[in-house]
Design a protein around this motif. Structure first.
Motif, PDB file in Angstrom:
ATOM      1  N   GLU A 125       7.795   7.726  -0.422  1.00 31.86           N
ATOM      2  CA  GLU A 125       8.660   8.747  -1.022  1.00 31.86           C
ATOM      3  C   GLU A 125       9.596   8.121  -2.049  1.00 31.86           C
ATOM      4  O   GLU A 125       9.804   8.676  -3.135  1.00 31.86           O
ATOM      5  N   THR A 126      10.183   6.981  -1.706  1.00 29.07           N
ATOM      6  CA  THR A 126      11.089   6.309  -2.636  1.00 29.07           C
ATOM      7  C   THR A 126      10.346   5.881  -3.895  1.00 29.07           C
ATOM      8  O   THR A 126      10.837   6.066  -5.019  1.00 29.07           O
ATOM      9  N   ALA A 127       9.160   5.299  -3.720  1.00 23.26           N
ATOM     10  CA  ALA A 127       8.363   4.881  -4.869  1.00 23.26           C
ATOM     11  C   ALA A 127       8.006   6.072  -5.747  1.00 23.26           C
ATOM     12  O   ALA A 127       8.026   5.994  -6.988  1.00 23.26           O
ATOM     13  N   GLU A 128       7.650   7.203  -5.113  1.00 20.78           N
ATOM     14  CA  GLU A 128       7.309   8.403  -5.880  1.00 20.78           C
ATOM     15  C   GLU A 128       8.491   8.874  -6.717  1.00 20.78           C
ATOM     16  O   GLU A 128       8.345   9.224  -7.898  1.00 20.78           O
ATOM     17  N   ASN A 129       9.687   8.896  -6.132  1.00 26.76           N
ATOM     18  CA  ASN A 129      10.869   9.343  -6.864  1.00 26.76           C
ATOM     19  C   ASN A 129      11.192   8.424  -8.038  1.00 26.76           C
ATOM     20  O   ASN A 129      11.598   8.882  -9.112  1.00 26.76           O
ATOM     21  N   ILE A 130      11.005   7.129  -7.829  1.00 28.31           N
ATOM     22  CA  ILE A 130      11.215   6.179  -8.925  1.00 28.31           C
ATOM     23  C   ILE A 130      10.202   6.446 -10.043  1.00 28.31           C
ATOM     24  O   ILE A 130      10.534   6.434 -11.231  1.00 28.31           O
ATOM     25  N   ALA A 131       8.953   6.675  -9.658  1.00 27.41           N
ATOM     26  CA  ALA A 131       7.903   6.958 -10.636  1.00 27.41           C
ATOM     27  C   ALA A 131       8.212   8.219 -11.444  1.00 27.41           C
ATOM     28  O   ALA A 131       7.946   8.287 -12.653  1.00 27.41           O
ATOM     29  N   ARG A 132       8.759   9.229 -10.780  1.00 24.60           N
ATOM     30  CA  ARG A 132       9.107  10.467 -11.488  1.00 24.60           C
ATOM     31  C   ARG A 132      10.175  10.192 -12.559  1.00 24.60           C
ATOM     32  O   ARG A 132      10.113  10.734 -13.673  1.00 24.60           O
ATOM     33  N   LEU A 133      11.127   9.359 -12.218  1.00 26.35           N
ATOM     34  CA  LEU A 133      12.164   8.993 -13.193  1.00 26.35           C
ATOM     35  C   LEU A 133      11.570   8.224 -14.362  1.00 26.35           C
ATOM     36  O   LEU A 133      11.886   8.480 -15.533  1.00 26.35           O
ATOM     37  N   ILE A 134      10.695   7.263 -14.032  1.00 26.42           N
ATOM     38  CA  ILE A 134      10.051   6.461 -15.076  1.00 26.42           C
ATOM     39  C   ILE A 134       9.233   7.343 -16.012  1.00 26.42           C
ATOM     40  O   ILE A 134       9.297   7.211 -17.242  1.00 26.42           O
ATOM     41  N   LYS A 135       8.490   8.269 -15.440  1.00 27.66           N
ATOM     42  CA  LYS A 135       7.652   9.151 -16.251  1.00 27.66           C
ATOM     43  C   LYS A 135       8.506  10.039 -17.141  1.00 27.66           C
ATOM     44  O   LYS A 135       8.176  10.282 -18.307  1.00 27.66           O
ATOM     45  N   GLU A 181       0.825  -1.209   0.000  1.00 26.83           N
ATOM     46  CA  GLU A 181       0.000   0.000   0.000  1.00 26.83           C
ATOM     47  C   GLU A 181       0.859   1.258   0.000  1.00 26.83           C
ATOM     48  O   GLU A 181       0.522   2.254  -0.666  1.00 26.83           O
ATOM     49  N   ALA A 182       1.982   1.232   0.732  1.00 23.52           N
ATOM     50  CA  ALA A 182       2.879   2.391   0.755  1.00 23.52           C
ATOM     51  C   ALA A 182       3.510   2.616  -0.616  1.00 23.52           C
ATOM     52  O   ALA A 182       3.626   3.759  -1.085  1.00 23.52           O
ATOM     53  N   ILE A 183       3.929   1.533  -1.261  1.00 19.22           N
ATOM     54  CA  ILE A 183       4.492   1.652  -2.611  1.00 19.22           C
ATOM     55  C   ILE A 183       3.455   2.238  -3.572  1.00 19.22           C
ATOM     56  O   ILE A 183       3.740   3.161  -4.343  1.00 19.22           O
ATOM     57  N   LYS A 184       2.236   1.716  -3.510  1.00 20.82           N
ATOM     58  CA  LYS A 184       1.181   2.202  -4.391  1.00 20.82           C
ATOM     59  C   LYS A 184       0.881   3.675  -4.141  1.00 20.82           C
ATOM     60  O   LYS A 184       0.667   4.451  -5.085  1.00 20.82           O
ATOM     61  N   THR A 185       0.876   4.071  -2.870  1.00 20.29           N
ATOM     62  CA  THR A 185       0.620   5.474  -2.532  1.00 20.29           C
ATOM     63  C   THR A 185       1.612   6.392  -3.228  1.00 20.29           C
ATOM     64  O   THR A 185       1.246   7.419  -3.816  1.00 20.29           O
ATOM     65  N   GLY A 186       2.899   6.041  -3.167  1.00 22.57           N
ATOM     66  CA  GLY A 186       3.921   6.867  -3.804  1.00 22.57           C
ATOM     67  C   GLY A 186       3.813   6.875  -5.311  1.00 22.57           C
ATOM     68  O   GLY A 186       3.933   7.930  -5.954  1.00 22.57           O
ATOM     69  N   LEU A 187       3.570   5.718  -5.894  1.00 23.19           N
ATOM     70  CA  LEU A 187       3.474   5.624  -7.356  1.00 23.19           C
ATOM     71  C   LEU A 187       2.285   6.418  -7.892  1.00 23.19           C
ATOM     72  O   LEU A 187       2.379   7.084  -8.934  1.00 23.19           O
ATOM     73  N   GLN A 188       1.165   6.344  -7.173  1.00 24.91           N
ATOM     74  CA  GLN A 188      -0.053   6.998  -7.662  1.00 24.91           C
ATOM     75  C   GLN A 188       0.063   8.522  -7.686  1.00 24.91           C
ATOM     76  O   GLN A 188      -0.691   9.180  -8.416  1.00 24.91           O
ATOM     77  N   ARG A 189       0.974   9.069  -6.901  1.00 29.87           N
ATOM     78  CA  ARG A 189       1.167  10.523  -6.936  1.00 29.87           C
ATOM     79  C   ARG A 189       1.655  10.984  -8.305  1.00 29.87           C
ATOM     80  O   ARG A 189       1.409  12.112  -8.717  1.00 29.87           O
ATOM     81  N   VAL A 190       2.327  10.092  -9.002  1.00 27.16           N
ATOM     82  CA  VAL A 190       2.902  10.431 -10.308  1.00 27.16           C
ATOM     83  C   VAL A 190       2.208   9.684 -11.446  1.00 27.16           C
ATOM     84  O   VAL A 190       2.075  10.214 -12.555  1.00 27.16           O
ATOM     85  N   LEU A 191       1.774   8.463 -11.157  1.00 25.10           N
ATOM     86  CA  LEU A 191       1.155   7.612 -12.187  1.00 25.10           C
ATOM     87  C   LEU A 191      -0.254   7.211 -11.743  1.00 25.10           C
ATOM     88  O   LEU A 191      -0.540   6.046 -11.473  1.00 25.10           O
ATOM     89  N   PRO A 192      -1.182   8.185 -11.663  1.00 26.29           N
ATOM     90  CA  PRO A 192      -2.516   7.899 -11.117  1.00 26.29           C
ATOM     91  C   PRO A 192      -3.377   6.997 -11.992  1.00 26.29           C
ATOM     92  O   PRO A 192      -4.312   6.384 -11.490  1.00 26.29           O
ATOM     93  N   ASN A 193      -3.058   6.918 -13.263  1.00 24.00           N
ATOM     94  CA  ASN A 193      -3.908   6.160 -14.184  1.00 24.00           C
ATOM     95  C   ASN A 193      -3.375   4.763 -14.499  1.00 24.00           C
ATOM     96  O   ASN A 193      -3.933   4.061 -15.348  1.00 24.00           O
ATOM     97  N   ALA A 194      -2.307   4.367 -13.836  1.00 27.34           N
ATOM     98  CA  ALA A 194      -1.763   3.027 -14.074  1.00 27.34           C
ATOM     99  C   ALA A 194      -2.716   1.967 -13.532  1.00 27.34           C
ATOM    100  O   ALA A 194      -3.535   2.220 -12.652  1.00 27.34           O
TER     101      ALA A 194
END
Length: 380
Positions: A367-377, A21-34
């Motif tokens: 936070e870590t998941a969000e930063n990874i998502a930003r790089l991916i995006k 759930e924590a990973i998903k929370t961070g990812l969704q901040r950047v990739l909400p439609n995944a």
């Protein structure tokens, strides 16, 4: 974009579901439609019950059992979402957490409570049991478990043996007439990566006995007793188990399970992958996130992140497998490869005391998941 999130627990901090759930929370901040597929994982050790229950929408069952010191304690197991499969961690009933430096004594500790959990699962009508057998406080060869299931372990006077590995030298006869008939009709899958035999220099007593309070003299006594136990099993049940790989797992519980139940050994991570349907759920994945509290070169030997990487790459070979860990140790370069992991990230935000790191776990993982998502995006 399809993202599979399949971490193990961060021991002492977060369950596998909470990590996911924590990973998903961070990812969704950047990739909400995944498209997110959440699959809490484990490797057969601590946390396996909770992970499989969460992953299959099952439920927990709590009951009173006899702990290793023959005292009444509460323990739980899980029934998976299919209603037909139970998952039990023997440590819930017979684990090392029940003893301390003053009370640990492998001559008397018993697996009776583990047998009680098996019986309770049978009363719930399950057809299959997954049994994780790590973290035991016992060295009784699974004798107590067998007694709880109705097996009579008799001495020369026809009296039932006392609990514990210290009494096994008195075993004269095994009587299966009282064994619950449902036991042999129920498939039991032993989740264990331990390959030690029952006896000898690599056996249950020599390798694991000292961790449970056995002195050198106790180790010799327990090893002799388990050898005698194996000889009686061979004579009365026509099963030669003493040198069987895994027979020494959990103080010889592996032997007891193989002797008295319809069981087979399997790697814990393989069982969890099967029962969570991870491969089916990872079809066409673009990204796979996994992780656990600590990662190093040993992760390659049956730990969750490596198992998840191998399983998902088998069905989604073009996916990227990203690992998050609370602590990144030595030798992680051996974990990388086309069919394994692609990137590993430590989650703690700066140096901090352990208790603070545990408290900050959900925030730091997100936070870590969000930063990874930003790089991916950015790359996409």
């Amino acid at each position: 974009m399809k993202i599979v999130i399949a971490p193990d627990s961060f021991k002492g901090s977060l369950t596998a579901k909470q990590v996911a759930e924590a990973i998903k929370t961070g990812l969704q901040r950047v990739l909400p439609n995944a498209d997110y597929e959440m699959v809490p994982m484990a490797d057969g050790g601590e946390g396996t019950v909770q992970s499989l229950v969460d992953a299959t929408d099952g439920h927990l069952v709590t009951r009173q059992v006899h702990n290793p010191l023959n005292q009444i304690s509460n323990a739980y197991y899980g029934i998976l979402g299919d209603g037909k499969t139970a998952v039990i961690e023997m440590a819930q009933a017979s684990g090392i957490q029940y003893v301390n430096d003053k009370t640990h004594n492998p001559l008397i500790t018993t697996t009776y409570g583990t047998g009680e959990l098996i019986l309770d699962a049978l009363y719930h009508g399950v057809q299959k049991i997954i049994m994780g057998i790590g973290g035991s406080a016992t060295n009784d060869g699974g004798a107590g478990m067998a007694q709880a299931l109705g097996v009579k372990l008799l001495d020369n006077d026809g009296q039932e043996l006392d609990f514990g590995g210290g009494a096994l030298d008195q075993l004269a006869q095994i009587d299966l007439s009282g064994l619950d008939p449902r036991v042999k009709k129920t498939q039991l899958l032993i989740a264990s990566d331990v390959t030690n035999p029952l006896t000898g220099s690599d056996g249950a007593s020599a390798v694991f006995g000292p961790q449970k309070g056995a002195t050198p003299e106790m180790v010799k006594q327990l090893d002799r007793n388990l050898h005698h136990y194996a000889e009686v099993i061979k004579r009365d049940l026509h099963q030669d188990l003493e040198k069987r790989p895994g027979a020494g797992a959990a103080g010889g519980l592996g032997t007891g399970l193989m002797a008295f139940t319809n069981s087979e050994m399997a790697k814990g991570i393989d069982l969890v992958i099967e029962f969570t349907h991870l491969k089916e759920r990872a079809q066409n994945a673009d990204l796979v996130f996994t992780g656990e509290g600590g990662i190093d070169f040993q992760t390659k030997f049956g730990k969750t992140p490596y198992g998840v990487a191998m399983a998902t790459k088998a069905v989604a070979p073009h996916s990227s497998v990203i690992v998050l860990a609370g602590n990144v140790g030595k030798g992680i370069e051996s974990l990388y490869g086309r069919d394994a992991m692609d990137a590993i990230f430590a989650t703690p935000e700066g140096a901090k005391p352990l208790d603070q790191a545990i408290a900050d776990g959900p925030h730091d993982i997100a936070e870590t998941a969000e930063n990874i998502a930003r790089l991916i995006k950015k790359i996409d």
